[in-house]
Design a protein around this motif. Structure first.
Motif, mmCIF file in Angstrom:
data_model
loop_
_atom_site.group_PDB
_atom_site.id
_atom_site.type_symbol
_atom_site.label_atom_id
_atom_site.label_comp_id
_atom_site.label_asym_id
_atom_site.label_seq_id
_atom_site.Cartn_x
_atom_site.Cartn_y
_atom_site.Cartn_z
ATOM 1 N N VAL A 147 0.853 -1.189 0.000
ATOM 2 C CA VAL A 147 0.000 0.000 0.000
ATOM 3 C C VAL A 147 0.889 1.239 0.000
ATOM 4 N N GLY A 148 0.678 2.095 -0.992
ATOM 5 C CA GLY A 148 1.414 3.362 -1.044
ATOM 6 C C GLY A 148 0.539 4.466 -0.474
ATOM 7 N N PHE A 149 1.100 5.261 0.420
ATOM 8 C CA PHE A 149 0.340 6.359 1.034
ATOM 9 C C PHE A 149 0.922 7.696 0.611
ATOM 10 N N GLY A 182 -0.497 -5.146 8.054
ATOM 11 C CA GLY A 182 0.089 -6.416 7.642
ATOM 12 C C GLY A 182 0.541 -6.429 6.190
ATOM 13 N N PHE A 183 0.677 -5.252 5.591
ATOM 14 C CA PHE A 183 1.168 -5.156 4.207
ATOM 15 C C PHE A 183 2.432 -4.314 4.176
ATOM 16 N N GLU A 184 3.176 -4.463 3.083
ATOM 17 C CA GLU A 184 4.288 -3.544 2.881
ATOM 18 C C GLU A 184 3.711 -2.140 2.649
ATOM 19 N N VAL A 185 4.336 -1.146 3.238
ATOM 20 C CA VAL A 185 3.820 0.217 3.144
ATOM 21 C C VAL A 185 4.935 1.158 2.692
ATOM 22 N N ALA A 186 4.592 2.100 1.820
ATOM 23 C CA ALA A 186 5.545 3.156 1.445
ATOM 24 C C ALA A 186 4.824 4.491 1.573
ATOM 25 N N LEU A 187 5.594 5.531 1.828
ATOM 26 C CA LEU A 187 5.021 6.839 2.146
ATOM 27 C C LEU A 187 5.624 7.917 1.256
ATOM 28 N N GLU A 188 4.820 8.873 0.869
ATOM 29 C CA GLU A 188 5.348 10.010 0.119
ATOM 30 C C GLU A 188 4.471 11.219 0.420
ATOM 31 N N ASN A 189 4.988 12.383 0.157
ATOM 32 C CA ASN A 189 4.219 13.609 0.312
ATOM 33 C C ASN A 189 3.174 13.694 -0.820
ATOM 34 N N ASN A 190 2.030 14.321 -0.531
ATOM 35 C CA ASN A 190 0.922 14.386 -1.500
ATOM 36 C C ASN A 190 1.322 14.917 -2.880
ATOM 37 N N ALA A 193 3.463 12.571 -4.806
ATOM 38 C CA ALA A 193 2.678 11.443 -5.306
ATOM 39 C C ALA A 193 1.906 11.847 -6.556
ATOM 40 N N VAL A 194 1.332 13.044 -6.556
ATOM 41 C CA VAL A 194 0.631 13.542 -7.749
ATOM 42 C C VAL A 194 1.607 13.580 -8.935
ATOM 43 N N THR A 195 2.815 14.023 -8.659
ATOM 44 C CA THR A 195 3.831 14.129 -9.715
ATOM 45 C C THR A 195 4.191 12.742 -10.260
ATOM 46 N N LEU A 196 4.340 11.768 -9.368
ATOM 47 C CA LEU A 196 4.615 10.398 -9.825
ATOM 48 C C LEU A 196 3.429 9.870 -10.631
ATOM 49 N N GLY A 197 2.221 10.232 -10.208
ATOM 50 C CA GLY A 197 1.017 9.835 -10.955
ATOM 51 C C GLY A 197 1.071 10.371 -12.376
ATOM 52 N N GLU A 198 1.444 11.642 -12.510
ATOM 53 C CA GLU A 198 1.539 12.238 -13.854
ATOM 54 C C GLU A 198 2.642 11.571 -14.670
ATOM 55 N N LYS A 199 3.737 11.218 -14.003
ATOM 56 C CA LYS A 199 4.880 10.623 -14.717
ATOM 57 C C LYS A 199 4.544 9.221 -15.257
ATOM 58 N N TYR A 200 3.833 8.430 -14.456
ATOM 59 C CA TYR A 200 3.595 7.045 -14.878
ATOM 60 C C TYR A 200 2.226 6.816 -15.517
ATOM 61 N N THR A 389 0.584 4.300 -5.744
ATOM 62 C CA THR A 389 0.784 2.875 -6.094
ATOM 63 C C THR A 389 2.183 2.644 -6.672
ATOM 64 N N THR A 390 2.737 3.664 -7.332
ATOM 65 C CA THR A 390 4.054 3.456 -7.948
ATOM 66 C C THR A 390 5.148 3.297 -6.892
ATOM 67 N N LEU A 391 4.887 3.762 -5.660
ATOM 68 C CA LEU A 391 5.881 3.565 -4.587
ATOM 69 C C LEU A 391 6.062 2.070 -4.337
ATOM 70 N N ILE A 392 4.990 1.304 -4.574
ATOM 71 C CA ILE A 392 5.059 -0.146 -4.391
ATOM 72 C C ILE A 392 5.529 -0.834 -5.671
ATOM 73 N N THR A 393 4.923 -0.447 -6.811
ATOM 74 C CA THR A 393 5.288 -1.141 -8.058
ATOM 75 C C THR A 393 6.734 -0.873 -8.467
ATOM 76 N N LYS A 394 7.269 0.259 -8.034
ATOM 77 C CA LYS A 394 8.683 0.553 -8.319
ATOM 78 C C LYS A 394 9.553 -0.605 -7.833
ATOM 79 N N LYS A 395 9.147 -1.186 -6.703
ATOM 80 C CA LYS A 395 9.956 -2.254 -6.125
ATOM 81 C C LYS A 395 9.928 -3.498 -7.015
#
Ligand SMILES: [Zn+2]
Length: 408
Positions: A147-149, A182-190, A193-200, A389-395
């Motif tokens: 879960v990416g937050f 109980g899941f892997e978690v990654a965190l980013e600033n809002n 995250a919007v910027t990563l959304g636009e990139k991918y 979500t890309t914080l997780i899929t990047k892995k």
């Protein structure tokens, strides 16, 4: 463990990541396509493809009959091979998206935000909402890859700590969430995250140098430079909202005076609208509230602009000039290829875009201005969740971005 064994397994994992990354760009691939594009030998490409299929990441899509030689088996990412969740926790609204391994959207929900200062309630509410979403979509828990937050305020993505919320806890927010969910978690600033959304997923795809400006209650910006998210020395780059644009202006939420946010953010626009309406300026908004102007929300302004209300159009035009002037400076400094606007204010369309373009024309060098595209996001409210979500899929697809030959 024999160190050479671990080196071999690392090397193999790197190769597999490279193959999965290749599937992200090319939906249907045969082992020989993979061999051609990745410099692997055909037997090695075939063997790794089989392993990825056995692990459930890819599946056979079709068998192509070939007139010459053996028929080619084409593979694709397995949509049910794994799932990711992306969650944005904003001051007003929270949003949650569920994607399959092919990064196709299965569900998207919005709900009123929890009070992030109430730590226990935040964690429990999140946990319940995630459980509801997973069971509603009948996803086995062990298929959730993570879960990416995306959270408002300051975030240290590397340590998984929010510097704005949950500050008193001895564990990082990432650890707290991981333990509870109980899941892997990654965190980013809002905004990042919007910027990563636009990139991918959005308009910054295929773009190496872009600024993603989020125009909403506040004004934030994320930067893609050289194809990567640029955080700066302390991860705080992109504070365009706090550029001073008015000498002796209003006090900003950051404590400084005359920042762009004070005159061009949703907050700034509403403050100004309320002040002018109280002075008696005519507007269709005034008719709606009959003097109770403190109840005005950003949606009222958006609605009034769309209905051609002169008062609202002038407010937005002035905001656009300030935003455009700041973007012009940014273009001069960074020679960007694209500037993507998102957030509620971007829904004002041409009423905001025209003054922005005009101000850019005045404030940036002709050679650079002619080279940059100013566009409005087409994934807007989903951008933050998709980016999370890309914080997780990047892995899975990208993190092992090292040369496999170093591990020979
Ligand atoms: Zn400020």
């Amino acid at each position: 463990m024999d160190p050479s064994v671990s080196k071999i397994s690392i090397k193999k994992q790197i190769r597999k990541n490279q193959i999965l990354r290749f599937f992200r760009a090319h939906p249907l691939l045969s082992p020989s396509d993979i061999a051609n594009e990745t410099q692997l030998t055909l037997p090695m490409a075939s063997s790794l493809t089989k392993e990825l299929a056995d692990e459930g990441y890819i599946v056979v899509a079709e068998v192509q009959n070939s007139k010459v030689g053996r028929p080619a088996t084409l593979y694709q990412l397995n949509p049910t091979g794994g799932y990711t969740l992306g969650i944005t926790l904003g001051a007003r609204k929270s949003r949650m998206i569920l994607l399959n391994l092919k990064e196709e959207e299965l569900d998207f929900i919005e709900y009123a935000s929890v009070d992030l200062n109430d730590e226990e309630n935040t964690i429990n509410t999140l946990s319940n909402r995630i459980d509801e979403l997973i069971s509603k979509n009948e996803i086995p828990r062990d298929k959730i890859l993570g879960v990416g937050f995306a959270i408002s305020g300051l975030v240290n993505a590397k340590s998984g700590k929010s510097l704005t919320y949950f500050k008193d806890s001895t564990s990082s927010l990432q650890e707290l969430l991981q333990e509870k969910l109980g899941f892997e978690v990654a965190l980013e600033n809002n905004v990042n995250a919007v910027t990563l959304g636009e990139k991918y997923f959005g308009k910054a795809k295929e773009t190496e140098d872009a600024g993603c400006i989020h125009l909403d209650w506040g004004i934030g910006m994320g930067l893609i430079l050289g194809g990567e998210l640029y955080g700066g020395h302390s991860g705080l780059a992109g504070e365009i909202g706090h550029i001073r644009v008015v000498e002796g202006g209003d006090i900003c939420s950051c404590g400084k005076i005359g920042c762009l946010e004070t005159v061009a953010s949703g907050r700034g626009l509403i403050n100004k609208a309320v002040r002018l309406l109280k002075e008696g300026r005519p507007s269709i908004i005034a008719k709606k509230y009959h003097g109770d102007f403190d109840q005005i929300v950003l949606e009222d302004l958006l609605d009034a602009v769309q209905r051609g209300d002169q008062f609202s159009l002038e407010l937005v035009e002035e905001a656009g000039k300030y935003i455009g002037k700041s973007i012009g400076t940014l273009i001069n400094l960074l020679n960007l290829e694209k500037v993507i606007l998102s957030g509620k204010l971007s829904q004002m369309g041409d009423a905001l875009l025209y003054p922005i373009r005009s101000a850019i024309m005045h404030s940036s060098l002709t050679e650079m201005k002619d080279d940059v595209d100013i566009v409005i996001s087409d994934i807007d409210v989903r951008a933050g969740c998709l980016g999370a979500t890309t914080l997780i899929t990047k892995k899975i697809f990208e993190s092992v971005n090292i040369d496999a030959d170093l591990y020979v």
